[in-house]
Design a protein around this motif. Structure first.
Motif, PDB file in Angstrom:
ATOM      1  N   ASN A   1       0.832  -1.202   0.000  1.00  0.00           N
ATOM      2  CA  ASN A   1       0.000   0.000   0.000  1.00  0.00           C
ATOM      3  C   ASN A   1       0.865   1.250   0.000  1.00  0.00           C
ATOM      4  O   ASN A   1       0.594   2.216  -0.715  1.00  0.00           O
ATOM      5  CB  ASN A   1      -0.927  -0.006   1.213  1.00  0.00           C
ATOM      6  N   HIS A   2       1.935   1.192   0.811  1.00  0.00           N
ATOM      7  CA  HIS A   2       2.882   2.298   0.867  1.00  0.00           C
ATOM      8  C   HIS A   2       3.548   2.485  -0.499  1.00  0.00           C
ATOM      9  O   HIS A   2       3.671   3.590  -1.002  1.00  0.00           O
ATOM     10  CB  HIS A   2       3.917   1.972   1.937  1.00  0.00           C
ATOM     11  N   LEU A   3       3.935   1.361  -1.119  1.00  0.00           N
ATOM     12  CA  LEU A   3       4.622   1.446  -2.396  1.00  0.00           C
ATOM     13  C   LEU A   3       3.711   1.991  -3.487  1.00  0.00           C
ATOM     14  O   LEU A   3       4.115   2.803  -4.324  1.00  0.00           O
ATOM     15  CB  LEU A   3       5.123   0.065  -2.814  1.00  0.00           C
ATOM     16  N   LYS A   4       2.451   1.556  -3.470  1.00  0.00           N
ATOM     17  CA  LYS A   4       1.520   2.048  -4.487  1.00  0.00           C
ATOM     18  C   LYS A   4       1.329   3.558  -4.339  1.00  0.00           C
ATOM     19  O   LYS A   4       1.220   4.281  -5.329  1.00  0.00           O
ATOM     20  CB  LYS A   4       0.181   1.316  -4.370  1.00  0.00           C
ATOM     21  N   LYS A   5       1.310   4.008  -3.074  1.00  0.00           N
ATOM     22  CA  LYS A   5       1.217   5.435  -2.834  1.00  0.00           C
ATOM     23  C   LYS A   5       2.427   6.142  -3.450  1.00  0.00           C
ATOM     24  O   LYS A   5       2.302   7.186  -4.099  1.00  0.00           O
ATOM     25  CB  LYS A   5       1.160   5.681  -1.318  1.00  0.00           C
ATOM     26  N   ALA A   6       3.594   5.529  -3.268  1.00  0.00           N
ATOM     27  CA  ALA A   6       4.816   6.117  -3.812  1.00  0.00           C
ATOM     28  C   ALA A   6       4.753   6.190  -5.330  1.00  0.00           C
ATOM     29  O   ALA A   6       5.052   7.219  -5.939  1.00  0.00           O
ATOM     30  CB  ALA A   6       6.025   5.301  -3.375  1.00  0.00           C
ATOM     31  N   LEU A   7       4.321   5.088  -5.964  1.00  0.00           N
ATOM     32  CA  LEU A   7       4.279   5.071  -7.427  1.00  0.00           C
ATOM     33  C   LEU A   7       3.283   6.110  -7.954  1.00  0.00           C
ATOM     34  O   LEU A   7       3.529   6.767  -8.964  1.00  0.00           O
ATOM     35  CB  LEU A   7       3.899   3.683  -7.946  1.00  0.00           C
ATOM     36  N   SER A   8       2.154   6.261  -7.247  1.00  0.00           N
ATOM     37  CA  SER A   8       1.168   7.212  -7.779  1.00  0.00           C
ATOM     38  C   SER A   8       1.546   8.665  -7.473  1.00  0.00           C
ATOM     39  O   SER A   8       1.009   9.572  -8.102  1.00  0.00           O
ATOM     40  CB  SER A   8      -0.241   6.876  -7.286  1.00  0.00           C
ATOM     41  N   SER A   9       2.480   8.876  -6.526  1.00  0.00           N
ATOM     42  CA  SER A   9       2.858  10.267  -6.276  1.00  0.00           C
ATOM     43  C   SER A   9       4.017  10.721  -7.169  1.00  0.00           C
ATOM     44  O   SER A   9       4.453  11.867  -7.077  1.00  0.00           O
ATOM     45  CB  SER A   9       3.193  10.467  -4.799  1.00  0.00           C
ATOM     46  N   LEU A  10       4.517   9.835  -8.022  1.00  0.00           N
ATOM     47  CA  LEU A  10       5.593  10.237  -8.938  1.00  0.00           C
ATOM     48  C   LEU A  10       5.037  11.145 -10.042  1.00  0.00           C
ATOM     49  O   LEU A  10       3.898  10.974 -10.472  1.00  0.00           O
ATOM     50  CB  LEU A  10       6.210   9.006  -9.601  1.00  0.00           C
ATOM     51  N   ASP A  11       5.885  12.080 -10.491  1.00  0.00           N
ATOM     52  CA  ASP A  11       5.459  12.924 -11.615  1.00  0.00           C
ATOM     53  C   ASP A  11       5.467  12.148 -12.928  1.00  0.00           C
ATOM     54  O   ASP A  11       4.680  12.396 -13.821  1.00  0.00           O
ATOM     55  CB  ASP A  11       6.403  14.133 -11.746  1.00  0.00           C
ATOM     56  N   PHE A  12       6.425  11.220 -13.018  1.00  0.00           N
ATOM     57  CA  PHE A  12       6.549  10.512 -14.280  1.00  0.00           C
ATOM     58  C   PHE A  12       7.093   9.108 -14.021  1.00  0.00           C
ATOM     59  O   PHE A  12       8.102   8.931 -13.342  1.00  0.00           O
ATOM     60  CB  PHE A  12       7.497  11.289 -15.207  1.00  0.00           C
ATOM     61  N   LEU A  13       6.378   8.111 -14.530  1.00  0.00           N
ATOM     62  CA  LEU A  13       6.814   6.725 -14.328  1.00  0.00           C
ATOM     63  C   LEU A  13       6.804   5.993 -15.669  1.00  0.00           C
ATOM     64  O   LEU A  13       5.809   5.992 -16.378  1.00  0.00           O
ATOM     65  CB  LEU A  13       5.870   6.013 -13.335  1.00  0.00           C
ATOM     66  N   VAL A  14       7.942   5.405 -15.998  1.00  0.00           N
ATOM     67  CA  VAL A  14       8.045   4.591 -17.209  1.00  0.00           C
ATOM     68  C   VAL A  14       8.240   3.151 -16.790  1.00  0.00           C
ATOM     69  O   VAL A  14       9.088   2.863 -15.944  1.00  0.00           O
ATOM     70  CB  VAL A  14       9.258   5.004 -18.071  1.00  0.00           C
ATOM     71  N   VAL A  15       7.456   2.235 -17.344  1.00  0.00           N
ATOM     72  CA  VAL A  15       7.667   0.813 -17.076  1.00  0.00           C
ATOM     73  C   VAL A  15       7.909   0.104 -18.396  1.00  0.00           C
ATOM     74  O   VAL A  15       7.172   0.294 -19.366  1.00  0.00           O
ATOM     75  CB  VAL A  15       6.461   0.191 -16.333  1.00  0.00           C
ATOM     76  N   GLN A  16       8.967  -0.655 -18.396  1.00  0.00           N
ATOM     77  CA  GLN A  16       9.337  -1.402 -19.601  1.00  0.00           C
ATOM     78  C   GLN A  16       9.196  -2.865 -19.230  1.00  0.00           C
ATOM     79  O   GLN A  16       9.905  -3.367 -18.365  1.00  0.00           O
ATOM     80  CB  GLN A  16      10.780  -1.030 -19.912  1.00  0.00           C
ATOM     81  N   ASP A  17       8.216  -3.574 -19.830  1.00  0.00           N
ATOM     82  CA  ASP A  17       7.944  -4.950 -19.385  1.00  0.00           C
ATOM     83  C   ASP A  17       7.334  -5.732 -20.531  1.00  0.00           C
ATOM     84  O   ASP A  17       6.996  -5.175 -21.572  1.00  0.00           O
ATOM     85  CB  ASP A  17       6.999  -4.925 -18.175  1.00  0.00           C
ATOM     86  N   ILE A  18       7.179  -7.050 -20.316  1.00  0.00           N
ATOM     87  CA  ILE A  18       6.567  -7.853 -21.368  1.00  0.00           C
ATOM     88  C   ILE A  18       5.055  -7.992 -21.149  1.00  0.00           C
ATOM     89  O   ILE A  18       4.321  -8.270 -22.078  1.00  0.00           O
ATOM     90  CB  ILE A  18       7.235  -9.233 -21.508  1.00  0.00           C
ATOM     91  N   PHE A  19       4.603  -7.847 -19.895  1.00  0.00           N
ATOM     92  CA  PHE A  19       3.172  -7.874 -19.610  1.00  0.00           C
ATOM     93  C   PHE A  19       2.797  -6.598 -18.866  1.00  0.00           C
ATOM     94  O   PHE A  19       3.655  -5.927 -18.303  1.00  0.00           O
ATOM     95  CB  PHE A  19       2.816  -9.072 -18.731  1.00  0.00           C
ATOM     96  N   LEU A  20       1.510  -6.271 -18.851  1.00  0.00           N
ATOM     97  CA  LEU A  20       1.044  -5.120 -18.083  1.00  0.00           C
ATOM     98  C   LEU A  20       0.950  -5.554 -16.619  1.00  0.00           C
ATOM     99  O   LEU A  20      -0.091  -5.970 -16.140  1.00  0.00           O
ATOM    100  CB  LEU A  20      -0.309  -4.648 -18.619  1.00  0.00           C
TER     101      LEU A  20
END
Lengths: 683, 327
Positions: free
Chosen positions: A408-427
Motif C-alpha cells: 500500500n505504501h509502495l503504491k502510494k509512492a508510485l502514484s505520487s511520482l510525476d513521471f513513471l516509465v515501465v518497460q515490461d513484457i506484460f502489463l
C-alpha cells in the motif's frame, strides 16, 4: 517447413539450466531438455519444462502505451520515446539528476543491465540505480564482501555432490532450486549427513538427518550455539584460523556466551539436537552450507550472513572443493545484475563509485563525468518518492507493486511520482501506475548472457522474432539514451556490449560471446581470454586477503507478535509459481497446480480460532489486510503463519513491514506481526 | 576395417540403435558398399515398430514392413550386428572414429545353446507366457527380471551335461545373495531391479516410499515418455492427485502413471533420465516387464485396498489402455 532448436537458458530460478527452444516456421513449439548441460543433465523441473508457454500469451504487450486521462492508449515507438526522453530531461533539468530513480531487472540479460546502469550514470547522471537483489540477497553481497571480499556463491553446484556434510539453513531448496536439491540428495545417498534448519517444514526436511525448527529470526543465536559446541569440543580448524583468518579472539569470547541451553531457550531447538548437528558439521572433512532468503530477509540479514561465514571459516570449510558458503540466488540473472553494477554504490565487478580510480576509469571510457555519491536503494526510493525528492522512475522488467514490502505504501509512492516509465513484457501490477509503458522482449526473442547462482555465465539466444512491436530491452535503452544525448550508445549487437563489459570489469575480462558458443559456460572470475574460469573461490587466499571473523550478538526482529497482533508471519515462495507470477500465472500447467494463495497455520492455532481447512479468513497487520484461505498443517510452529507472496489477490506483501537491515537495506520479509480473524460476512 | 589409402578414412559405419530407422539406415549404407556395425541396446534388433498395429499412410501392418528388413539386416554380408550392447565413448573425427562399446552379458554361450527351451520352462523363470517363449532359439537372461533362482542353469546342466550353454553366473549369483552380507566382500552387487525383486514386502514398501517421496511433480516422466498416448486426466484430476502438493500422493501418482503405460512400455528409460530427482522409475517398468499391472500393486505396496479398487474400476471403465495382459 523450417524446424530449429535454439539453445538458451531457463528464465526462472538461479540454477540456470540450459534448454532448447523448439521453433517451427518462426513459431515457438515448446522446450526440449539439454542433456549435455552440466547443471540440468536434461532434467529440468516443471517450470523449465513449461518455460515457453508464456511467451506467445495473448496478454503480451505489443505496442507502446501512453496514459491519457487515466486510460492507456496505443501509440508509436517514436511518440513514446519522445515523451519519455523529453519528460526525463525536463525533470532532470528542473530537479537535478538525483530526482530520477532507475530500477534494473534480474530477469534481463547482463548486457541490458550494464546498459541501463550506464544510462542511469552516464546519461541521467545519478547513482539511483538498483534492482530486486535489494529484496533478496543484498545482505549476502554486503556480508560476504565484508567477510571474504566477494559476495557470491563460493563453490559451484555440481561440487555439492562430493561434500561430506550439508547444512541447509533458510532455504526451501527442493521447491525453489530443484536441481540443487538433486545434488544435496545425491550427497546424502553417498552418506553425507543432511542438516536442515527452517521454521517451516519444507519438503527437504523429510530427508534430513537432523531438523532444527528454530523460531523465525533467531538464526544468529542458532549459529552461535553451533559454533559454541564446535569450539567447546575442539572441532575447529586451528591451522586454517591461524593462517587464513583474523578477528578470531573476539568471536571466541562472543560465542562463549551462547551455551546450548541458552540457545535452546531463544530458538526453541532442543539442546541435544543442536549439539548433534554441531558435531556432524564440525567433524566433516568437507562441509557445505546452503542458504537463501531465510537468512537474508531480516533486519539482521547482514549479521546472519556474517554468522554463516563465521561458521564456515571456523571449521576451515572455505576455499576447497565441495565446501563453502553457498547463497542460492533466486532469479535467473540476479547474480549477473549485481555483477553488472545495477546497484547504487558500485559499478560492474563491484568497483565502488566512491573509489576515485574506478570512477576515473569509467569516466574515461564513457567520456562523461560521473556522480560520486552512492545513490538510493529500492527501499529508499519509495520513501523519497513519497516525500517528494524523487520525481520520476524508470522501471525495467520489475514488478515492485507485488514484490516490495508494504505494497500500500509502495503504491502510494508510485502514484505520487510525476513521471513513471515501465518497460515490461506484460502489463504488470506496477505498469498500471505508469505514464508510459514500453513493450519489451522475453528471453526467447533476444541475445545476451545470464549469470547463474554459481557465477556461471551462459548464452541466451534468440529463437523467434519479437512479438508484435516489442523490442529487446537493450535496443530500447540505447535508443532512449541516444535521444537524451548519450554519445556512446551505438551498439549493433549485445556481443559488442559484452566487449565493453569485459574491458571495464576485471572479473569478466575473459568472457566474450564467442567463448560461450555451443553451450560452453564460464564461471567468473575469468581474468583473460585464455582463463578457464573459476569453479570455487578463495582457494589460496581470500579475495580480501584474510577472512574476517565478526563477533555478533543475537538481536530480536524489528516487529514481534504482541497482544494485538499475536501471530508471526513469514513469507516465501512455492514450487509451482514464480515470484510475482507475471510469467508463471500465464502458464496453464503451473496455474492449474496452484491457482491461488493460502495461509499455513498450525493445527493447534486453527483449533483455538475454530478455523476449518480451506475456510476463508482475514489476516491483518499494522499496514494492511487481506482475505485468504486457510491451510491447516503440522509443518509450521504454533504462533507462526506462512503466506506465499506470488498472488496479487491475496498478496502477502500488503502485510509485511518496511523495517530494513541498516547496512544492506533489505526489508524484513520473514518476520512481522499479524492477527487472524474470521469475517462473519464470509463465515 | 582397413584404412583406405591416402585420406586416412575408414570405410565402415556405426549405426547406433537397431529400430526400424537404424535398420533402414544400415541396409542403405550396406547396399552402397559400406561395412556397417549395427549397435542395439536390447538383445535383438527391431525396436518398437512391431508393437504398432497399422502404419501411415498405407495401412500396412507394421510387421509386413519390418520383418523382411529384419531378415535382410540379419543376413547381409556387409552388416555386423552387435546386440545387447551400448555405446560408451566416441573419439576421433569425421571419417575416422574410435568407439568404446559396452557389451552386456547374456549369461548364455550362444555357440553352445541348442535352443531346447528347458531353461525357460523351469519353474521359477518368472515368465508368464512360457509357451510363447519356447520358440526362442537363443535365450538371454534378462537381468531386470532375473530373481537369481538359478533354476535355468540347473535345467541346462541336466539336459546338456558336458556341453551346457548357460554360464553358471546366475547360479553363482544366487549363492552370493544367500551369503550373509559380511561374507559377500567386494564382489559384484545386483542391479537395483534385482534388489527390489528380492526385498520382502515391508522393506520394499519402505524402499518405494523413500524413493517416490522425492518427487517434485515436474511431469517429466510423463512428458518424456514416448508411448504415453493416453490423454486422460487422472494425474491432473484433483479427485486423484491433489494439485500443488509436493510430493504428490505416494505411491499413487507413480502407480497411475505406470499403469497407464503398462502394456506399451518399451523400457527405454526416458522417464528415469528425465527425472530431476533421480527416482529409479525404470526399475518399476523393469519389474512390470514380466508382471501384469494388477501385480504391480504388489510390487509397490502401501496403497490401501479402497484406493486400489477405485483405481482398477476407473481404469477398466476407461479402457484406453487394455489391462488384461502385460505385453
Amino acid at each position: 517447413m523450417n524446424c530449429d532448436f535454439v539453445l538458451t537458458v531457463c528464465p526462472f530460478c538461479g540454477c540456470g539450466c540450459q534448454l532448447y527452444l523448439e521453433v517451427m516456421d518462426g513459431e515457438l513449439m515448446g522446450v526440449l531438455p539439454c542433456k549435455t548441460d552440466e547443471m540440468s543433465e536434461g532434467k529440468p523441473c516443471i517450470k523449465g519444462r513449461n518455460a515457453a508457454d508464456f511467451i506467445s500469451h495473448p496478454d503480451r504487450l505489443k505496442s507502446p502505451l501512453v496514459k491519457r486521462k487515466g486510460k492507456f492508449e496505443l501509440t508509436s515507438w517514436k511518440e513514446a520515446l519522445d515523451i519519455v526522453s523529453s519528460q526525463l530531461s525536463k525533470i532532470k533539468e528542473k530537479h537535478g539528476p538525483d530526482s530520477v530513480g532507475v530500477l534494473s531487472s534480474a530477469k534481463c540479460t547482463n548486457e541490458e543491465n550494464f546498459l541501463l546502469m550506464k544510462f542511469a550514470r552516464a546519461v541521467i547522471g545519478t547513482n539511483n540505480v538498483d534492482h530486486c537483489a535489494r529484496l533478496c540477497h543484498a545482505s549476502t553481497v554486503v556480508g560476504l564482501v565484508k567477510a571474504f571480499g566477494s559476495g557470491a556463491m563460493t563453490n559451484s553446484v555440481p561440487e555439492i555432490e562430493g561434500t561430506d556434510c550439508i547444512f541447509v539453513i533458510g532455504s526451501n531448496t527442493m521447491e525453489q532450486h530443484p536441481l540443487i536439491s538433486l545434488r544435496v540428495l545425491r550427497a546424502k545417498e553417498r552418506g553425507a549427513p543432511l542438516i536442515v534448519a527452517d521454521p517451516r517444514r519444507t519438503p527437504l526436511v523429510d530427508f534430513a538427518d537432523i531438523y532444527l525448527q528454530h523460531r523465525p529470526g533467531t538464526d544468529v543465536a542458532l549459529i552461535n550455539g553451533l559454533m559454541h559446541v564446535i569450539v567447546r569440543d575442539g572441532l575447529e580448524d586451528k591451522k586454517f584460523i591461524r593462517e587464513r583468518t583474523e578477528g578470531f579472539e573476539e568471536l571466541e569470547k562472543k560465542i562463549k556466551e551462547y551455551p546450548p541451553e541458552k540457545v535452546s531457550r531463544v530458538t526453541g531447538v532442543d539442546a541435544a539436537t543442536l549439539e548433534k548437528a554441531a558435531r556432524f558439521y564440525g567433524e566433516a572433512e568437507k562441509a557445505s552450507i546452503l542458504y537463501a532468503m531465510g537468512i537474508t530477509q531480516h533486519t539482521t540479514g547482514t549479521e546472519n550472513v556474517l554468522s554463516v561465514a563465521n561458521l564456515a571459516m571456523l571449521t576451515g570449510n572455505v576455499g576447497r572443493e565441495s565446501t563453502g558458503v553457498n547463497p542460492l540466488r533466486g532469479q535467473n540473472n540476479v547474480q549477473g545484475a549485481c555483477d553488472m553494477g545495477a546497484l547504487p554504490d558500485v559499478y560492474s565487478g563491484y568497483q565502488r563509485v566512491n573509489d576515485k580510480e574506478a570512477r576515473a576509469r569509467f569516466e574515461k571510457a564513457w567520456g562523461v563525468g560521473l556522480p560520486q555519491k552512492p545513490g538510493l536503494t529500492v527501499t529508499e526510493m519509495t520513501d523519497a518518492a513519497i516525500n517528494g525528492s524523487l520525481k520520476a522512475m524508470y522501471i525495467m522488467g520489475e514488478n515492485p507493486a507485488l514484490s516490495d514490502p508494504d505494497i500500500n505504501h509502495l503504491k502510494k509512492a508510485l502514484s505520487s511520482l510525476d513521471f513513471l516509465v515501465v518497460q515490461d513484457i506484460f502489463l504488470s501490477e506496477a505498469a498500471q501506475f505508469a505514464h508510459v509503458v514500453l513493450p519489451a522482449c522475453s528471453f526467447a526473442e533476444k541475445e545476451g548472457t545470464f549469470t547463474a547462482t554459481d557465477r556461471r555465465v551462459q548464452r541466451v539466444r534468440k529463437a523467434i522474432e519479437p512479438i508484435g512491436d516489442s523490442k529487446p530491452d537493450w535496443i530500447i535503452v540505447s535508443e532512449l539514451a541516444r535521444r537524451m544525448g548519450g554519445t556512446q550508445f551505438n551498439y549493433t549487437s549485445p556481443g559488442e556490449i559484452m566487449k565493453e563489459i569485459a574491458s571495464l570489469t576485471p572479473s569478466y575480462a575473459g568472457i566474450s560471446h564467442e567463448r560461450l558458443d555451443n553451450g560452453k559456460v564460464l564461471a567468473w572470475p575469468c581474468l583473460s581470454a585464455e582463463h578457464p574460469g573459476t569453479r570455487f573461490l578463495h582457494s589460496n587466499a581470500f579475495t580480501r586477503g584474510r577472512g574476517q571473523f565478526f563477533a555478533i550478538d543475537y538481536k530480536e526482529p524489528a516487529e514481534l507478535p504482541d497482544k494485538e497482533y499475536p501471530f508471526l508471519l513469514t513469507t516465501g515462495r512455492l514450487m509451482f509459481q514464480y515470484h510475482t507470477g507475471t510469467m508463471t500465472r500465464r502458464i496453464p500447467a503451473l496455474e492449474r497446480e496452484l491457482p491461488t494463495g493460502f495461509i499455513e497455520i498450525n493445527r493447534k492455532d486453527a483449533k483455538k480460532l475454530s478455523i476449518s481447512q480451506g475456510e476463508r479468513i482475514r489476516v491483518k497487520s499494522r499496514r494492511g489486510e487481506i482475505e485468504i484461505q486457510a491451510f491447516i498443517t503440522d509443518g509450521i510452529l504454533p504462533g507462526v503463519v506462512f503466506i506465499p507472496f506470488h498472488f496479487a489477490e491475496c498478496a502477502a506483501n500488503v502485510l509485511t513491514s518496511r523495517n530494513v537491515d541498516p547496512e544492506a537495506k533489505i526489508p524484513e520479509f520473514k518476520v512481522c506481526a499479524v492477527k487472524i480473524y474470521k469475517d462473519d460476512k464470509h463465515g | 576395417m582397413e584404412k583406405q589409402k591416402g585420406n586416412g578414412k575408414v570405410g565402415a559405419v556405426l549405426v547406433v540403435g537397431g529400430g526400424i530407422g537404424g535398420i533402414q539406415a544400415a541396409l542403405d549404407l550396406a547396399e552402397s558398399g559400406y561395412y556397417v556395425y549395427l549397435l542395439e541396446k536390447s538383445p535383438s534388433i527391431g525396436g518398437v515398430m512391431a508393437q504398432l498395429d497399422k502404419t501411415f499412410p498405407t495401412n500396412d501392418c507394421s510387421m509386413c514392413i519390418l520383418s523382411p528388413k529384419l531378415v535382410e539386416a540379419g543376413r547381409h554380408l556387409n552388416i555386423q550386428l552387435i546386440t545387447n550392447a551400448e555405446l560408451e565413448e566416441v573419439s576421433g573425427e569425421e571419417g575416422n572414429f574410435r568407439v568404446k562399446i559396452l557389451k552386456k552379458p547374456r549369461y548364455v554361450d550362444i555357440d553352445k545353446c541348442t535352443g531346447c527351451g528347458l531353461c525357460a520352462q523351469s519353474d521359477f523363470s518368472n515368465l508368464k507366457e512360457k509357451e510363447e517363449e519356447l520358440w526362442v532359439d537363443r535365450i538371454v537372461v534378462d537381468e531386470a527380471s532375473c530373481i537369481q533362482c538359478g533354476e535355468c542353469t540347473e535345467a541346462c546342466l541336466e539336459e546338456n551335461k558336458e556341453n551346457h550353454a548357460m554360464t553358471n553366473i546366475a547360479l553363482e549369483r544366487r549363492k552370493f545373495i544367500e551369503l550373509p552380507p559380511e561374507q559377500r566382500g567386494e564382489r559384484e552387487t545386483e542391479t537395483l531391479a534385482q534388489k527390489v525383486a528380492l526385498m520382502d514386502e515391508e522393506s520394499r514398501n519402505n524402499f518405494w516410499q523413500r524413493e517416490l517421496s522425492r518427487c517434485i511433480k515436474c511431469f517429466g516422466c510423463r512428458d518424456a515418455c514416448p508411448v504415453w498416448i493416453y490423454d486422460g486426466a487422472e494425474l491432473e484430476d484433483p479427485d486423484w492427485i491433489k494439485p500443488g502438493e509436493i510430493p504428490p500422493a505416494v505411491p499413487l501418482f507413480q502407480i497411475i502413471r505406470a499403469y497407464r503405460i503398462a502394456n506399451l512400455c518399451v523400457n527405454c528409460g526416458m522417464c528415469e533420465e528425465a527425472c530431476p530427482m533421480d527416482i529409479p522409475l525404470r526399475t518399476i517398468h523393469q519389474l512390470m516387464w514380466r508382471q501384469s499391472p494388477e501385480s504391480v500393486f504388489e510390487v509397490i505396496p502401501g496403497l490401501d485396498r479402497k484406493t486400489k479398487q477405485k483405481l482398477i474400476k476407473r481404469v477398466k471403465e476407461n479402457p484406453m489402455v487394455k489391462v488384461e495382459t502385460a505385453r
